[in-house]
Design a protein around this motif. Structure first.
Motif, mmCIF file in Angstrom:
data_model
loop_
_atom_site.group_PDB
_atom_site.id
_atom_site.type_symbol
_atom_site.label_atom_id
_atom_site.label_comp_id
_atom_site.label_asym_id
_atom_site.label_seq_id
_atom_site.Cartn_x
_atom_site.Cartn_y
_atom_site.Cartn_z
ATOM 1 N N THR A 108 0.818 -1.223 0.000
ATOM 2 C CA THR A 108 0.000 0.000 0.000
ATOM 3 C C THR A 108 0.849 1.269 0.000
ATOM 4 O O THR A 108 0.325 2.361 -0.214
ATOM 5 C CB THR A 108 -0.936 0.030 1.230
ATOM 6 O OG1 THR A 108 -0.139 0.025 2.429
ATOM 7 C CG2 THR A 108 -1.877 -1.154 1.259
ATOM 8 N N ASN A 111 0.739 3.599 -3.290
ATOM 9 C CA ASN A 111 -0.364 4.560 -3.441
ATOM 10 C C ASN A 111 -0.041 5.876 -2.749
ATOM 11 O O ASN A 111 -0.317 6.958 -3.277
ATOM 12 C CB ASN A 111 -1.665 4.023 -2.823
ATOM 13 C CG ASN A 111 -1.997 2.631 -3.260
ATOM 14 O OD1 ASN A 111 -1.478 2.150 -4.253
ATOM 15 N ND2 ASN A 111 -2.851 1.977 -2.525
ATOM 16 N N HIS A 135 -6.659 2.051 1.345
ATOM 17 C CA HIS A 135 -6.098 0.716 1.128
ATOM 18 C C HIS A 135 -5.280 0.287 2.351
ATOM 19 O O HIS A 135 -5.383 -0.857 2.813
ATOM 20 C CB HIS A 135 -5.220 0.759 -0.133
ATOM 21 C CG HIS A 135 -4.869 -0.585 -0.684
ATOM 22 N ND1 HIS A 135 -3.869 -0.781 -1.603
ATOM 23 C CD2 HIS A 135 -5.379 -1.814 -0.439
ATOM 24 C CE1 HIS A 135 -3.773 -2.065 -1.912
ATOM 25 N NE2 HIS A 135 -4.685 -2.711 -1.214
ATOM 26 N N SER A 263 -1.399 -5.271 -7.904
ATOM 27 C CA SER A 263 -2.389 -4.462 -7.175
ATOM 28 C C SER A 263 -1.888 -3.030 -7.000
ATOM 29 O O SER A 263 -2.670 -2.080 -6.986
ATOM 30 C CB SER A 263 -2.690 -5.084 -5.803
ATOM 31 O OG SER A 263 -1.514 -5.142 -5.013
ATOM 32 N N THR A 267 -4.375 0.079 -7.983
ATOM 33 C CA THR A 267 -4.793 1.010 -6.928
ATOM 34 C C THR A 267 -4.138 2.376 -7.100
ATOM 35 O O THR A 267 -4.754 3.402 -6.812
ATOM 36 C CB THR A 267 -4.480 0.445 -5.524
ATOM 37 O OG1 THR A 267 -3.095 0.090 -5.447
ATOM 38 C CG2 THR A 267 -5.320 -0.776 -5.214
ATOM 39 N N THR A 288 -10.507 -1.131 -4.786
ATOM 40 C CA THR A 288 -9.263 -1.430 -4.072
ATOM 41 C C THR A 288 -9.303 -2.835 -3.464
ATOM 42 O O THR A 288 -8.310 -3.572 -3.508
ATOM 43 C CB THR A 288 -9.030 -0.382 -2.963
ATOM 44 O OG1 THR A 288 -8.912 0.894 -3.559
ATOM 45 C CG2 THR A 288 -7.779 -0.663 -2.164
#
Length: 380
Positions: A108, A111, A135, A263, A267, A288
């Motif tokens: 994460t 992001n 997220h 991912s 995202t 997400t």
């Protein structure tokens, strides 16, 4: 005036096609960059990775190793694939489970870094930072719920063992043919790797550095391109695709992430859309969660290509990753009082970040460096 307007229309149309072509190229560049980081890490670390991961005898230490490793290389797919390989090499499944959970949190960070591109405009930055950290909050909440359950009851280990037992009777489990991203990126990766081979492990380090630089370049350019493209009809199509409802959002996020096998990519693409006001944080929240589920495909592809005595355990740890993300989505998003917690946390943090940029540094340092580093030092 009419002649000028008529002439301007095809020019604008051709410019739009050029932007879409550039966007596709930047997406390809991003996939190549992730492959460079992954390949460089495997090349430079090699067998030492096994020593690093086997350090995690305590579940919390395992969680932190998964978190730190993913934060450093910015690819949960790479870390989970390494974990699958380690389990295939004899690492116990129960030791590997917390690492997989940690990888979910570590991914994460991408992001949050992408949201910094909106720092010049307060409103944009507030929205972008909230979209990025929703997220984080979801994955942190999922670990807070499922890690204690795993430590007490072995929940994910038992579910994955039950799921994997009938698959063992089918013989050949290989799904290598489904991995169509690797053939696309392999020529570019090999072209970069070939001149570096004479440098030994240093070549791997250079590949990692180049990959990270390309990730930043690709995401920055993609954000600018999407800002110019997401107007009019394109904006309406995207909003209807993602904002059509939570189930549709989760399914869309899963499919897109399965296609790009990252991912972090899917995202991160949502962050500039929320920052520029095309979508709301609540719209991208289910998307997400779908990305969390879709990213499990990489570990499954890695696991099903393994043969030998420990092949069943390699598939089991890949299924642990899938079960964790599916169960977390069903539980947290399914219960209204839990569903709102990541949203509220992200929005509140976004407001704090606008008031003081030091909040961003404190948040990143605390979650991804200080807490993991302290725990690893204490459990060493």
């Amino acid at each position: 005036m009419t002649t000028q307007a008529t002439t301007a229309e095809p020019i604008q149309s051709s410019m739009r096609w050029v932007r879409w072509a550039n966007l596709v190229f930047m997406l390809y560049l991003l996939l190549v960059a992730v492959s460079l980081v992954s390949g460089g890490f495997k090349w430079s670390v090699g067998e030492q990775a096994k020593t690093l991961f086997e350090f995690a005898s305590h579940p919390v230490a395992g969680l932190m190793i998964g978190l730190v490793a993913t934060s450093l290389i910015q690819s949960s797919s790479t870390v989970t694939s390494i974990i699958v390989g380690l389990v295939a090499g004899g690492l116990p499944v129960e030791t590997a489970i917390p690492m997989v959970m940690g990888a979910n949190i570590g991914t994460t960070m991408t992001n949050t870094l992408v949201s910094l591109g909106h720092a010049r405009c307060k409103d944009e930055f507030r929205r972008a930072f909230s979209a990025a950290t929703v997220h984080d909050f979801f994955n942190l909440l999922a670990v807070l719920i499922f890690l204690p359950l795993e430590m007490m009851f072995g929940l994910l280990q038992k579910i994955s063992a039950w799921l994997v037992s009938p698959l063992m009777s089918t013989g050949d489990m290989s799904m290598k043919g489904l991995d169509f991203i690797k053939p696309l990126t392999k020529p570019a990766v090999n072209a970069v790797k070939a001149p570096l081979e004479s440098l030994g492990t240093m070549g791997g380090v250079i590949m990692i550095a180049l990959g990270i630089a390309l990730i930043f370049l690709a995401i920055t350019v993609m954000g600018k391109l999407m800002r110019s493209l997401m107007v009019g009809r394109a904006r309406d199509i995207l909003k209807s695709a993602i904002g059509r409802g939570p189930v549709h959002g989760i399914v869309s996020g899963s499919i897109v992430t399965i296609l790009v096998q990252s991912s972090s990519t899917t995202t991160s693409l949502m962050v500039p859309l929320v920052g520029t006001g095309v979508l709301k944080v609540r719209d991208v929240y289910p998307f997400t969660l779908g990305a969390n589920i879709g990213t499990c495909i990489t570990a499954l592809l890695a696991a099903t290509a393994i043969s030998g005595d420990h092949a069943v355990f390699a598939l089991q740890i890949a299924l642990v990753h899938l079960c964790f993300n599916v169960l977390a989505t069903l539980l947290i998003f399914g219960l209204p009082f839990l569903r709102e917690l990541p949203l509220k946390g992200a929005i509140y943090l976004g407001e704090l970040a606008v008031k003081s940029k030091s909040t961003v540094a404190a948040y990143l340092g605390l979650v991804f460096i200080i807490i993991p580093g302290s725990i690893l030092a204490l459990t060493a």
